[in-house]
Write a protein that holds these residues in place. Structure first.
Motif, short mmCIF file in Angstrom:
data_model
loop_
_atom_site.label_atom_id
_atom_site.label_comp_id
_atom_site.label_asym_id
_atom_site.label_seq_id
_atom_site.Cartn_x
_atom_site.Cartn_y
_atom_site.Cartn_z
N ASN A 39 0.81 -1.23 0.00
CA ASN A 39 0.00 0.00 0.00
C ASN A 39 0.85 1.28 0.00
O ASN A 39 2.02 1.27 -0.36
N GLY A 40 0.19 2.38 0.41
CA GLY A 40 0.87 3.64 0.63
C GLY A 40 0.97 3.89 2.12
O GLY A 40 0.34 3.18 2.92
N LEU A 41 1.75 4.88 2.49
CA LEU A 41 1.98 5.14 3.91
C LEU A 41 0.70 5.43 4.69
O LEU A 41 0.43 4.84 5.73
N THR A 42 -0.12 6.35 4.18
CA THR A 42 -1.31 6.74 4.94
C THR A 42 -2.28 5.57 5.06
O THR A 42 -2.95 5.40 6.08
N VAL A 43 -2.34 4.75 4.00
CA VAL A 43 -3.19 3.55 4.07
C VAL A 43 -2.71 2.65 5.20
O VAL A 43 -3.51 2.17 6.02
N ALA A 68 2.34 17.69 13.42
CA ALA A 68 2.51 16.43 12.69
C ALA A 68 2.24 16.66 11.20
O ALA A 68 1.56 17.63 10.82
N PHE A 69 2.77 15.83 10.37
CA PHE A 69 2.52 15.89 8.93
C PHE A 69 1.00 15.87 8.69
O PHE A 69 0.28 15.12 9.35
N PRO A 70 0.50 16.71 7.78
CA PRO A 70 -0.96 16.81 7.62
C PRO A 70 -1.67 15.46 7.44
O PRO A 70 -2.72 15.23 8.05
N SER A 71 -1.10 14.57 6.67
CA SER A 71 -1.78 13.28 6.45
C SER A 71 -1.95 12.52 7.77
O SER A 71 -3.00 11.92 8.01
N ASP A 72 -0.96 12.59 8.62
CA ASP A 72 -1.04 11.90 9.91
C ASP A 72 -2.07 12.58 10.81
O ASP A 72 -2.84 11.91 11.52
N HIS A 73 -2.06 13.90 10.78
CA HIS A 73 -3.03 14.67 11.57
C HIS A 73 -4.46 14.29 11.15
O HIS A 73 -5.32 14.01 11.99
N PHE A 153 5.02 4.68 15.55
CA PHE A 153 5.80 5.75 14.93
C PHE A 153 5.59 5.78 13.42
O PHE A 153 5.53 4.73 12.78
N ASP A 154 5.51 6.99 12.90
CA ASP A 154 5.57 7.18 11.45
C ASP A 154 7.03 7.47 11.10
O ASP A 154 7.56 8.51 11.48
N CYS A 155 7.64 6.56 10.40
CA CYS A 155 9.09 6.64 10.14
C CYS A 155 9.41 7.19 8.75
O CYS A 155 10.51 6.96 8.23
N ALA A 156 8.45 7.91 8.14
CA ALA A 156 8.63 8.38 6.76
C ALA A 156 9.98 9.07 6.55
O ALA A 156 10.66 8.80 5.56
N HIS A 157 10.36 9.95 7.47
CA HIS A 157 11.60 10.71 7.29
C HIS A 157 12.79 10.10 8.02
O HIS A 157 13.86 10.68 8.06
N ALA A 158 12.57 8.94 8.59
CA ALA A 158 13.65 8.30 9.35
C ALA A 158 14.25 7.10 8.62
O ALA A 158 15.44 6.83 8.73
N TRP A 176 5.94 3.53 7.18
CA TRP A 176 6.81 4.47 6.47
C TRP A 176 6.53 4.39 4.97
O TRP A 176 5.90 3.43 4.50
N CYS A 177 6.98 5.38 4.24
CA CYS A 177 6.95 5.32 2.79
C CYS A 177 8.37 5.00 2.32
O CYS A 177 9.32 5.05 3.10
N SER A 178 8.53 4.73 1.04
CA SER A 178 9.86 4.33 0.56
C SER A 178 10.39 5.32 -0.48
O SER A 178 11.36 5.03 -1.16
N TYR A 179 9.70 6.45 -0.62
CA TYR A 179 10.09 7.35 -1.72
C TYR A 179 10.80 8.61 -1.23
O TYR A 179 11.00 9.54 -1.98
N LYS A 180 11.16 8.65 0.08
CA LYS A 180 11.97 9.77 0.55
C LYS A 180 13.42 9.31 0.54
O LYS A 180 14.01 9.22 -0.53
N TYR A 181 13.99 8.95 1.69
CA TYR A 181 15.40 8.54 1.68
C TYR A 181 15.61 7.16 1.05
O TYR A 181 16.74 6.78 0.80
#
Ligand code: PLP
Length: 371
Positions: A39-43, A68-73, A153-158, A176-181
């Motif tokens: 899926n995607g992170l928010t899903v 918090a990131f808007p999607s998480d909020h 934890f949302d680890c998107a940026h970690a 987490w998502c995989s499209y940042k770092y």
């Protein structure tokens, strides 16, 4: 091929993602069976909260960062509403102290201590997208558990940025998502973690055929044999076109380790910080000189590779002048430029070049400002 590709060949599509879990687990400090790619992170955030957020009249709050990131909020607010509670009462937003940008660990821990009895879920980001603060996940998890809260934890940026130990830190769940770092390409396949201690107790609220054990999944007899842990949360068969770039990226990460990447990262970001402060700090003797302020923590272990910078000049002008000079940073409303030298592919020379380009951008902004 369209038929046989699912099960034949060197990389059958139908279970292609299974080859990646071990590679991903190494990057987040988890066991392979604690990680799913889907899926995607928010899903994933929603799917996990559906199982981990079980509010009661006494214990119904979710503690998260004020910024918090808007999607998480939105995700947290909508989960609260879905359970018949009100975000006004149940969303506990943690603000930095007056005049400060980052949250002090001691303050986070004392909010948990004070409010913990009414908190069902502590839901923080691992690295804050705006300030770059890397939270003390182990301490937060421990404090949450001591008060009977679950901690996610949302680890998107970690992920791919700092060394994570999701398993050892006893985190209940993470996504987490995989499209940042992790460089998998926009909208790439996201990840989810559930600690093995929940393997046999936490069940998905929503079930699909991909949660069924592989051995009998294709018998199509509608007798659900749910996989345990996070694997039972899978809903759909994997988009192979998203699996492939993620695999390519994770293979590169696995040629080294997060420990070694982080060692370089601390030096690289430290170098950037040093030069920024050296050249562009506020100069009391020269009030006309443009200056910057770094809002990210100054302690290397409290941040990842990113420095969030504020300017004495309008941020849009600085951003534009940098772009004109071929430097693409990331501007975030209201007032921050995020500069993130990445150890995997950025060099110390890149950092030095950025500093010289920034100097020329700032003096041009200054001229425009005064003309
Ligand atoms: C990038 C990011 C998102 C984006 O969510 P998607 O579902 O991938 O669009 C959500 N939360 C955080 C904290 C992020 O950094």
């Amino acid at each position: 091929m369209g038929v046989h590709g699912h099960t034949d060949g060197s990389r059958p599509w139908a279970w292609a993602e299974n080859d990646l879990e071990g590679l991903m687990a190494n990057v987040v400090g988890a066991k392979q069976e604690e990680v799913a790619l889907m899926n995607g992170l928010t899903v994933n955030l929603h799917l996990l909260m559906l199982s981990f957020y079980k509010p009661t009249p006494k214990r119904h709050k979710i503690l998260l960062e004020d910024r918090a990131f808007p999607s998480d909020h939105y995700a947290v607010g909508s989960q609260i509403r879905l359970r018949g509670f009100s975000p006004d009462d149940s969303m506990l937003l943690m603000k930095p102290r007056q005049g400060e940008e980052i949250l002090r660990t001691e303050d986070i821990l004392s909010v948990i201590e004070r409010e913990g009895d009414s908190v069902a879920l502590v839901m923080f980001s691992a690295v804050q997208y705006y300030t770059g603060q890397f939270f003390d996940m182990e301490a937060i998890t421990k404090a949450g558990h001591a008060k009977g809260c679950l901690v996610g934890f949302d680890c998107a940026h970690a992920v791919g940025n700092v060394e994570l130990r999701l398993h050892d830190w006893n985190v209940d769940f993470a996504c987490w998502c995989s499209y940042k770092y992790v460089n998998s390409g926009a909208g790439g396949l996201a990840g989810a973690f559930i600690h093995e201690k929940h393997m046999d107790t936490v069940r998905p609220a929503l079930v699909g055929w991909w949660g069924h054990e592989l051995k009998t999944r294709f018998l199509m007899n509608n007798e659900l044999k749910l996989q345990s842990g996070v694997n039972g949360f899978r809903l759909s068969n994997q988009p192979i076109l998203l699996v492939c770039p993620l695999q390519a990226s994770l293979e590169i990460f696995n040629k080294t380790s997060m420990k070694d990447l982080r060692t370089k990262s601390v030096l690289l970001t430290g170098y950037l910080e040093y030069l920024l402060k050296h050249y562009y700090s506020k100069d009391e003797s020269n009030p006309d000189k443009a200056y910057i302020e770094i809002i990210s923590p100054s302690e290397p272990q409290e941040r990842g590779c990113q420095l969030s910078i504020c300017f004495s000049l309008p941020i849009r002008h600085v951003f534009k002048e940098l772009e004109k000079r071929g430097v693409a940073c990331d501007m975030r409303e209201p007032n921050v430029l995020r500069v993130a030298p990445v150890p995997l592919y950025n060099t110390f020379t890149d950092v030095y070049r950025f500093i010289t380009v920034l100097g020329s951008a700032l003096s041009n902004c200054n001229k425009l400002q005064r003309s």
